[in-house]
Each structure stands twice: as C-alpha cells, then as structure tokens.
Design a protein around this motif. Structure first.
Motif, PDB file in Angstrom:
ATOM      1  N   GLU A 370      38.957 -76.121 -94.464  1.00  0.00           N
ATOM      2  CA  GLU A 370      39.454 -77.573 -94.209  1.00  0.00           C
ATOM      3  C   GLU A 370      40.872 -77.790 -94.193  1.00  0.00           C
ATOM      4  N   GLY A 371      42.180 -77.695 -94.486  1.00  0.00           N
ATOM      5  CA  GLY A 371      43.687 -78.149 -94.255  1.00  0.00           C
ATOM      6  C   GLY A 371      43.944 -77.421 -92.730  1.00  0.00           C
ATOM      7  N   GLN A 372      42.715 -76.781 -92.099  1.00  0.00           N
ATOM      8  CA  GLN A 372      43.095 -76.431 -90.346  1.00  0.00           C
ATOM      9  C   GLN A 372      42.079 -77.265 -89.620  1.00  0.00           C
ATOM     10  N   LEU A 373      41.239 -78.678 -90.278  1.00  0.00           N
ATOM     11  CA  LEU A 373      40.291 -79.031 -89.611  1.00  0.00           C
ATOM     12  C   LEU A 373      40.748 -80.225 -88.902  1.00  0.00           C
ATOM     13  N   HIS A 374      42.095 -81.306 -89.170  1.00  0.00           N
ATOM     14  CA  HIS A 374      42.683 -82.207 -89.040  1.00  0.00           C
ATOM     15  C   HIS A 374      41.516 -83.042 -88.697  1.00  0.00           C
ATOM     16  N   ILE A 375      40.625 -82.802 -90.086  1.00  0.00           N
ATOM     17  CA  ILE A 375      39.207 -84.441 -89.908  1.00  0.00           C
ATOM     18  C   ILE A 375      39.402 -84.387 -91.079  1.00  0.00           C
ATOM     19  N   LYS A 376      39.486 -86.381 -91.565  1.00  0.00           N
ATOM     20  CA  LYS A 376      39.221 -86.080 -92.545  1.00  0.00           C
ATOM     21  C   LYS A 376      37.645 -87.691 -92.673  1.00  0.00           C
ATOM     22  N   PRO A 377      37.068 -87.524 -93.504  1.00  0.00           N
ATOM     23  CA  PRO A 377      36.284 -89.243 -94.707  1.00  0.00           C
ATOM     24  C   PRO A 377      36.966 -90.049 -93.712  1.00  0.00           C
ATOM     25  N   GLY A 378      36.105 -91.041 -92.634  1.00  0.00           N
ATOM     26  CA  GLY A 378      36.440 -91.795 -92.086  1.00  0.00           C
ATOM     27  C   GLY A 378      36.395 -91.388 -90.902  1.00  0.00           C
ATOM     28  N   ASP A 379      36.601 -91.024 -90.492  1.00  0.00           N
ATOM     29  CA  ASP A 379      37.355 -90.341 -89.124  1.00  0.00           C
ATOM     30  C   ASP A 379      36.226 -90.413 -88.028  1.00  0.00           C
ATOM     31  N   ARG A 380      36.231 -90.474 -87.020  1.00  0.00           N
ATOM     32  CA  ARG A 380      35.494 -90.482 -85.778  1.00  0.00           C
ATOM     33  C   ARG A 380      35.494 -89.320 -85.006  1.00  0.00           C
ATOM     34  N   LEU A 381      34.278 -88.904 -85.365  1.00  0.00           N
ATOM     35  CA  LEU A 381      33.783 -87.639 -84.978  1.00  0.00           C
ATOM     36  C   LEU A 381      34.788 -87.659 -83.226  1.00  0.00           C
ATOM     37  N   ASP A 382      35.766 -86.054 -82.644  1.00  0.00           N
ATOM     38  CA  ASP A 382      36.574 -85.472 -81.903  1.00  0.00           C
ATOM     39  C   ASP A 382      35.683 -84.583 -80.761  1.00  0.00           C
ATOM     40  N   PRO A 383      34.191 -84.145 -80.391  1.00  0.00           N
ATOM     41  CA  PRO A 383      34.194 -83.100 -80.527  1.00  0.00           C
ATOM     42  C   PRO A 383      35.230 -82.287 -79.962  1.00  0.00           C
ATOM     43  N   GLU A 384      35.767 -82.364 -78.762  1.00  0.00           N
ATOM     44  CA  GLU A 384      36.604 -81.657 -78.063  1.00  0.00           C
ATOM     45  C   GLU A 384      38.044 -81.196 -78.695  1.00  0.00           C
ATOM     46  N   LYS A 385      38.196 -82.523 -79.787  1.00  0.00           N
ATOM     47  CA  LYS A 385      39.451 -81.170 -80.713  1.00  0.00           C
ATOM     48  C   LYS A 385      38.960 -80.946 -82.272  1.00  0.00           C
ATOM     49  N   LEU A 386      37.684 -80.850 -82.331  1.00  0.00           N
ATOM     50  CA  LEU A 386      36.985 -80.013 -83.557  1.00  0.00           C
ATOM     51  C   LEU A 386      36.563 -79.031 -83.426  1.00  0.00           C
ATOM     52  N   ASN A 387      36.032 -78.162 -81.754  1.00  0.00           N
ATOM     53  CA  ASN A 387      36.054 -77.031 -81.275  1.00  0.00           C
ATOM     54  C   ASN A 387      37.929 -76.542 -81.726  1.00  0.00           C
ATOM     55  N   ARG A 388      38.678 -76.988 -80.839  1.00  0.00           N
ATOM     56  CA  ARG A 388      39.664 -76.872 -80.808  1.00  0.00           C
ATOM     57  C   ARG A 388      40.522 -75.934 -82.334  1.00  0.00           C
ATOM     58  N   ASN A 389      39.905 -76.989 -82.840  1.00  0.00           N
ATOM     59  CA  ASN A 389      40.364 -76.778 -84.902  1.00  0.00           C
ATOM     60  C   ASN A 389      39.850 -75.958 -84.709  1.00  0.00           C
ATOM     61  N   LEU A 390      38.105 -76.311 -84.978  1.00  0.00           N
ATOM     62  CA  LEU A 390      37.356 -75.009 -85.340  1.00  0.00           C
ATOM     63  C   LEU A 390      37.516 -73.792 -84.691  1.00  0.00           C
ATOM     64  N   ASN A 391      38.519 -73.549 -83.377  1.00  0.00           N
ATOM     65  CA  ASN A 391      38.615 -71.756 -82.695  1.00  0.00           C
ATOM     66  C   ASN A 391      40.106 -71.501 -83.021  1.00  0.00           C
ATOM     67  N   THR A 392      41.203 -72.570 -83.960  1.00  0.00           N
ATOM     68  CA  THR A 392      42.355 -72.006 -84.532  1.00  0.00           C
ATOM     69  C   THR A 392      41.814 -71.428 -86.016  1.00  0.00           C
ATOM     70  N   ILE A 393      40.866 -72.231 -86.327  1.00  0.00           N
ATOM     71  CA  ILE A 393      40.902 -71.458 -87.701  1.00  0.00           C
ATOM     72  C   ILE A 393      40.401 -69.360 -87.839  1.00  0.00           C
ATOM     73  N   TYR A 394      39.361 -69.695 -86.426  1.00  0.00           N
ATOM     74  CA  TYR A 394      38.836 -68.723 -86.066  1.00  0.00           C
ATOM     75  C   TYR A 394      39.593 -67.391 -85.636  1.00  0.00           C
ATOM     76  N   GLY A 395      41.036 -68.242 -85.101  1.00  0.00           N
ATOM     77  CA  GLY A 395      41.670 -66.802 -84.589  1.00  0.00           C
ATOM     78  C   GLY A 395      42.666 -66.425 -85.769  1.00  0.00           C
ATOM     79  N   MET A 396      42.513 -67.535 -87.038  1.00  0.00           N
ATOM     80  CA  MET A 396      43.531 -66.510 -88.625  1.00  0.00           C
ATOM     81  C   MET A 396      42.555 -65.040 -88.834  1.00  0.00           C
ATOM     82  N   ASP A 397      42.097 -65.619 -87.905  1.00  0.00           N
ATOM     83  CA  ASP A 397      41.538 -63.361 -87.528  1.00  0.00           C
ATOM     84  C   ASP A 397      40.862 -62.961 -89.046  1.00  0.00           C
ATOM     85  N   ASP A 398      39.774 -63.603 -89.767  1.00  0.00           N
ATOM     86  CA  ASP A 398      39.109 -63.798 -90.923  1.00  0.00           C
ATOM     87  C   ASP A 398      37.969 -64.007 -91.425  1.00  0.00           C
ATOM     88  N   PHE A 399      36.747 -64.616 -90.430  1.00  0.00           N
ATOM     89  CA  PHE A 399      36.150 -64.840 -89.750  1.00  0.00           C
ATOM     90  C   PHE A 399      35.449 -64.104 -88.953  1.00  0.00           C
TER      91      PHE A 399
END
Length: 747
Positions: A370-399
């Motif tokens: 969750e700390g790598q998502l950089h989104i919190k309740p109350g924020d408006r969804l930004d699909p491009e930013k979310l995809n980049r953050n999810l990919n950064t989490i994937y890049g941790m090489d654990d998933f």
C-alpha cells in the motif's frame, strides 16, 4: 357448470390478451438483444485470433458502422477477443484505431516498469545478472510457465476497459460478449462470459510458452486459438443470430520452401492448429452468413507497430463484401433506434476511491504494498499514475503479477489490488555472463550465479549469495533488510571474497608486471533509498588480502595487506537500459577513507566520480561520459590504484594497461539504431563510435593537457537475450590499437 356459449365468447379475448402480454414481457431465458422484435435479421460477430493481424478487425467494424449494420452479440479469440471486448464495452472503431496507434507495443510486451522505476537494489543486480530467473520451490527447481508474465498487457487492458470495470456479467455490456480461451489441461475451449473483462481478454491471448497462462476458476487458460480460433459456434449459442459475420485473420500456412529453420517449423506447427480448427468453424457458415478474410500481405502476428496498415486492410476486405453486407443495413432512423436501445456508453470517469483493499498472498506486509501505491481514500483515480505505481510494485521482483479492479460495496467505490506470489516461489536463482577477447591474445570469461531467499520477513528481507567463476572469482553473501514499510531505510551486512589478475604497466610500482590479488572483506552498509532514482549510503568495512606475483620481476608490492575504514556514496541511476541506453542518467560519487585505527596498513583517502547521460533523437543517441578519480591524501597500494584501458575506456589500450593514483576520462559515444524501435519483439542493433580523451597519473603534478591521451572506437552492437554483444575496433594515441569482441554490460 360453466356456460359453453360464454366460454366460446371469452376464449378469443383471453387468447388475444395472452398474445399481447407475450409480446410485452421478455423471455427471461433469452439474452436481451437490441431490436429483437423488429423484422431485421439478428446479427452476430465472430472475430478470430491472429496476434497483430487481429487489428484488422477494427477496419471491419468501421465499415459495419458506416453501413449502419446493427450487431447483437460478439465473440472473439485472442486479439479478436480484445477488439471484440472493447467494442462490446462501448469503444468506437475510430477510438480503437487511434488507441492502437498510440500504444507503446515494445513496452506492452515486456514485464514490469521502465528501468528508471525499478528499485535501486534491482538496478544494481542488473549490472551483473540477467533478468531471467528460475525458482527453487520446496527443494525443487521451478521453471516459469512462459517467457512473459503479461503484466503490462493486463494493465493496458484494465485501463482500456476501466469504464466497465464494475460490470462482471458480459451479457450486461453494451453488446453481449464472450471471450474464448483454451483449457491447458484438456485442450478444450473455455467460453468466458463473466468476471473481469480485462482478465478474460488477457486469458484469451495467453500465447502458449510465450505468455504465462491465466488461472481462472481452477483452470489454467491459454490462447483460445489453440482450440477455437474463429468462434462461430460461440456466437450462434450466444444470441441465436440469423446472420453470422465471421472475420478470419489467422496466418496462412507457408510453403515447404520457407520452412528452413527451427523457428519457422515451430511457427508452422502452431499455425496448423489454428488453421484446422478455424476451417472446421468456417465450414458451418450458411448461405446467409458472411465470411471476411482480410489480405494482410506481409503483416505477421507480431507486427503490432503496423496497426494503421492492418486496419486499412480490414476495411478493404469488408468493402469487398459490401454487397452482401449492405443487405443487413437498416435505415438511419432504425439504426438510431437500435443505438438508443443499447445500454448507455459508460463514461470514462475517474471515480473517487472510498476504500483500498490489498489481496496479497506473499509474506510481505500489506502496508509495504500500500505504501508504494501513492493513493489514499478520498483521491480521484488516475489510471495512468496507478498503472505506473502498480508496475513499480511489480518491479520489486516479489510478485507474479500486480493488478487491480474496482469494486462497488455499500454504495462506495473501492480499489482492490491483487498482488500474487510468484508461481516459481520466493527463492530464485539468476545467472550472469561476461565474455571478452581481442586480437592481442587476451581473453576473459566469467560466469556467475546468485541464489536469493526473498520475503524472509514482512518488510522484505533478502539473503543473497553470489558466486562468480572464471578469470575473476568472487563469492559474496549479504542480507538486505529494509527498516520501514516505505522501503526507504535499510541495513546491508555483507561478506566478500575475490580473486583477480592485476596487470600493471607502471614504472613506479612494477613495470610490465602481473599480480594475482586475493582479497576478503566484511562490512556493513546503511542507507536511504531516494525513491527509485538514487541512494545515499554509509559503510564500514575491514579487509585483508595478498598480492602474488604472476609475471615479471620480483616486486616489493608482493605480500599481504590490510584495509579498513568507512565510505560514503551517493548514487543515481535512471538509465533506461544498461546495454544500449537511450535516455536517463547514471552518477556515482564515492568517498573512501582508509584508517589505520580501523585496521588499515596506512591512512589514505580517495574520491571518485562517474557521470553518464543519454540523449536520443529518433534513431540517433548521444551519450557523454565523465570519470574522475584520485587520492585526497596518503599513498595507495597497487590493489587500490585506478585503472584505465579497454573498450570505451581509452579504446586501443588493453584493460588495466594504464594505472595510477589519479585517473580521468571524458568521452562522447554516438549510436544509431538499425532496427525499428517502435516494433515489438525486435532485437535492437546499433552502429556507433566514440571519441575519448583521458589518462592515468601517479602524481597530481603530472596532470596537464599535454598528458591527455586521445582515443576512439567504432562498433556494431546487438542487444541479445544474453546481454549486449559488441564487435569493435579501438585506437589510442601512440599506435595502440585493438579489435574487441565482447558479451557483457559496459554501462
């Protein structure tokens, strides 16, 4: 008793009322299709698979809309499932055409984020090891199920289908829809009519061995083309159409004269499967049905960069069937009535996220993810930013994959992030390789492997054991421990042992003498990760070793040595590639203080700086590089001297041929890409050269402009799966010239 005359009078009236009611009340067992009660024929679309060739479907859909042909249901396989799914969700053919041209296809068919967004530790690992890995699971070797996970492909499909993310019944899409996949265990087709639309499309396009299968409802699903490449039967069952429009974009079989390699034979065997099952489906077409087979010429299944051509060819193929298709046209008023009868086109709004839920089956804490998502309740969804953050989490090489969906619960919109454990397990084995040779008889061969135990605790502790054999021998073990859930601070204790040859041509120390250096070190590094672009670290170390004479005259520098002290390092790395960088920068500032109080033979201090920046215009790239290094105080032992020489390091000289207590290098590297950078699945090939100037000095007073050595090189480079391969020639002032053949990273 009932009156017979009254019954005879009331029966026609009752029958009429029943007939009227039947015409008003829909049949609950029938899919609600547009204008079903009109006198027009019901029409179903069957869109076949064919990889990039499937983009021709967009051209067909364009003409159908121009001719005002209503579509009551659609089913697709592989690329046909993607085009069909997007069409069923409300995306127009024009929007699809524009979207296909904007997509970065090379990025879609790689896994994870751009290298600049990888964690800094992963970037360091890439300087030695390949990205490919195998798992060690329950004491057994576990190989990946495909060359690609399809992480970026899934994120792309999730973004494109975001307007219907909350629709999990495909009958409730704007047009009823089905995706066709294949059960890998049985070979039978699997028709997907519910669930996440993006995941269904991704499953239908899971090319066996190339892309990892998708697990849904206990089944392992691969590309639907294996079992049913043109799903005519699925369309017939879906909405009982009067007319089926079947679009076949499969690659034809090639003649025997073209089957000249293992790859061509393997591709032919795959094509045989799809051609045969497609032929069986197409034979079921009746006289009212329409078959469209675009002439895609030389467009192959991997030519995704040629989308505009494929769309044009699809449109032309539909035009060739215009007479037959025109019979299905309806009047402008009737077509507008048809469109009005469909569910409204979902708006691509970006909802406010009311809650976040992490579905995580790894040993990592949910808060780390969750700390790598950089989104919190109350924020408006930004699909491009979310995809980049999810990919950064994937890049941790654990998933295995990291994806998301939107959920509506109690009137609130939630972001559900799924972080899936690797199929091969948390413990992995990676390999590295370096080969080098020149015409002067020098050669180098190093092979390496790293065994990493990951997720040792909820913060993501890693224990890595690295071994390198060949001309240079290295054994390293370190335990990397993040100290917080944001992965900012860390501790990294380590042990290291190495052996390497040190060839010196330095009159002060040992003219034309070669040593074998043996060195051991124990240390502790603590630092702060500066997001993903940099790192600031402090280290304590103690080392011991010896210099053994290999060649040359006896030297006073033979024998044992001790070293101990501390280091401060500031590093930055946003290069897009370590093989042939075209953007980003690398910088490393390293201060070392060797202290007798900490076990060193003598006090000395050194400072080194390395800078690299890549700039690109189209196919042209310029890479300026600077290296400055020298002592600040004390005297260096031969094992601590700064070395110069080798390809792109005063090319023409041999590695380590120049050495001293001070070193400098400035160079400008030029590269021209010979292959298409916009195409997926291409091997990058570069031609280039370098202009270099630098030197190595024993005394600071010796450094002046006249002592600088000009040099340069010309090279041909290929970015192979085993790393960058270079064939190069170098020349340096004084008649020093050499030809090189290298396989290994230089940046």
């Amino acid at each position: 008793m009932p009156n017979p005359q009254l019954f005879r009078r009331l029966f026609p009236l009752a029958l009429g009322l029943l007939t009227l009611a039947a015409s008003i009340v829909p049949n609950p067992t029938t899919i609600p299709v547009a204008a079903a009660a009109s006198d027009r024929p019901r029409i179903g679309l069957a869109l076949g698979g064919g990889g990039a060739r499937g983009m021709a479907h967009v051209g067909v859909l364009k003409l159908l809309e121009e001719l005002r042909i209503p579509v009551d249901c659609v089913a697709g396989t592989s690329m046909g499932s993607i085009i069909g799914g997007l069409y069923a969700s409300g995306m127009t053919p024009t929007d699809m055409d524009q979207t296909l041209q904007k997509i970065n296809w090379p990025a879609v068919f790689t896994d994870g984020p751009p290298r600049a967004d990888l964690p800094f530790r992963v970037k360091q690992e890439q300087r030695v090891l390949f990205n490919a890995e195998i798992g060690i699971k329950q004491g057994r070797v576990q190989l990946p199920k495909g060359l690609l996970e399809g992480q970026n492909l899934l994120l792309l499909l999730e973004e494109l289908s975001l307007p219907v993310a909350s629709v999990h019944d495909f009958d409730q899409l704007r047009i009823p829809y089905r995706a066709v996949a294949t059960d890998l265990a049985t070979g039978e087709p699997v028709v997907l009519g519910s669930g996440e639309l993006a995941k269904a499309m991704r499953a239908s396009m899971s090319i066996p061995s190339a892309v990892v299968p998708v697990e849904l409802d206990g089944k392992l699903l691969v590309d639907g083309g294996v079992a049913n490449n043109v799903p005519v039967d699925v369309v017939r069952k879906l909405c009982q159409p009067d007319v089926v429009i079947a679009v076949d974009v499969g690659a034809p079989l090639v003649p025997a004269s073209q089957l000249t390699s293992v790859l061509s034979i393997t591709e032919q065997l795959t094509t045989i499967l799809t051609v045969r099952n497609a032929a069986q489906q197409l034979k079921t077409l009746g006289p009212k049905d329409i078959r469209i087979t675009p002439d895609l010429r030389d467009i192959t299944s991997i030519d995704f960069a040629r989308s505009s051509e494929a769309v044009r060819f699809g449109y032309a193929a539909a035009q060739a069937k215009k007479d037959a298709l025109s019979r299905l046209s309806v009047s402008p008023v009737a077509y507008q009535d048809y469109l009005a009868s469909l569910p409204p086109i979902p708006q691509a709004e970006r909802p406010i996220i009311d809650f976040i839920r992490i579905e995580n089956n790894t040993r990592l804490s949910d808060r780390v993810i969750e700390g790598q998502l950089h989104i919190k309740p109350g924020d408006r969804l930004d699909p491009e930013k979310l995809n980049r953050n999810l990919n950064t989490i994937y890049g941790m090489d654990d998933f295995q994959r990291v994806n998301y969906t939107l959920a509506r619960e109690n009137g609130k919109t939630g972001l559900v992030v799924e972080a899936q454990q690797k199929d091969i397990g948390a413990d992995t084995l990676k390999f590295g390789l370096f080969l080098g040779a020149n015409l002067k008889g020098d050669s180098e061969f190093d092979v390496s492997a790293a065994y990493t135990l990951s997720q040792l605790n909820s913060l993501g502790g890693q224990w890595r054991n690295f071994v390198q054999l060949g001309g240079n021998i290295a054994l390293t073990s370190d335990f990397y421990q993040p100290l917080d859930e944001d992965q900012r601070y860390y501790l990294d204790p380590y042990l290291k042992y190495e052996q390497y040859n040190l060839d010196l041509s330095n009159s002060r120390y040992a003219d034309s003498t070669s040593f074998r250096v043996y060195r051991s070190e124990i240390g502790l590094e603590a630092g702060r990760n500066l997001e993903n672009w940099g790192r600031l670290s402090f280290g304590l170390y103690y080392g011991a070793g010896r210099n053994d004479l290999r060649l040359g005259q006896p030297s006073s520098y033979e024998g044992n040595f001790n070293d101990g002290g501390y280091s401060i390092r500031w590093a930055m790395d946003t290069l897009d590639s370590l093989n042939f960088p075209t953007s980003g920068y690398f910088a490393n500032l390293d201060f070392r203080d060797s202290l007798a109080e900490l076990g060193a033979d003598q006090d000395f201090r050194t400072l080194s700086l390395n800078l690299t920046h890549a700039y690109t215009w189209g196919k042209y790239s310029i890479i300026p590089r600077v290296r400055l290094a020298g002592k600040l105080s004390g005297e260096l032992g031969i094992q601590d001297l700064f070395l110069q020489g080798g390809f792109l390091n005063l090319s023409g000289y041999q590695p380590g041929q120049l050495s001293g207590q001070y070193a400098a290098l400035g160079e400008l590297i030029y590269m021209y890409r010979l292959t298409d950078a916009s195409a997926a699945f291409t091997i990058p090939i570069f031609a280039g050269g370098s202009l270099e100037v630098g030197g190595a000095w024993n005394d600071y007073s010796d450094i002046d402009l006249e002592s600088l050595i000009p040099a340069g090189s010309l090279f041909l480079g290929v970015d192979t799966p085993l790393g960058p391969f270079y064939m190069a020639g170098g020349y340096a002032e004084g008649g020093n010239a050499s030809l090189y053949m290298l396989l290994g990273k230089l940046f």
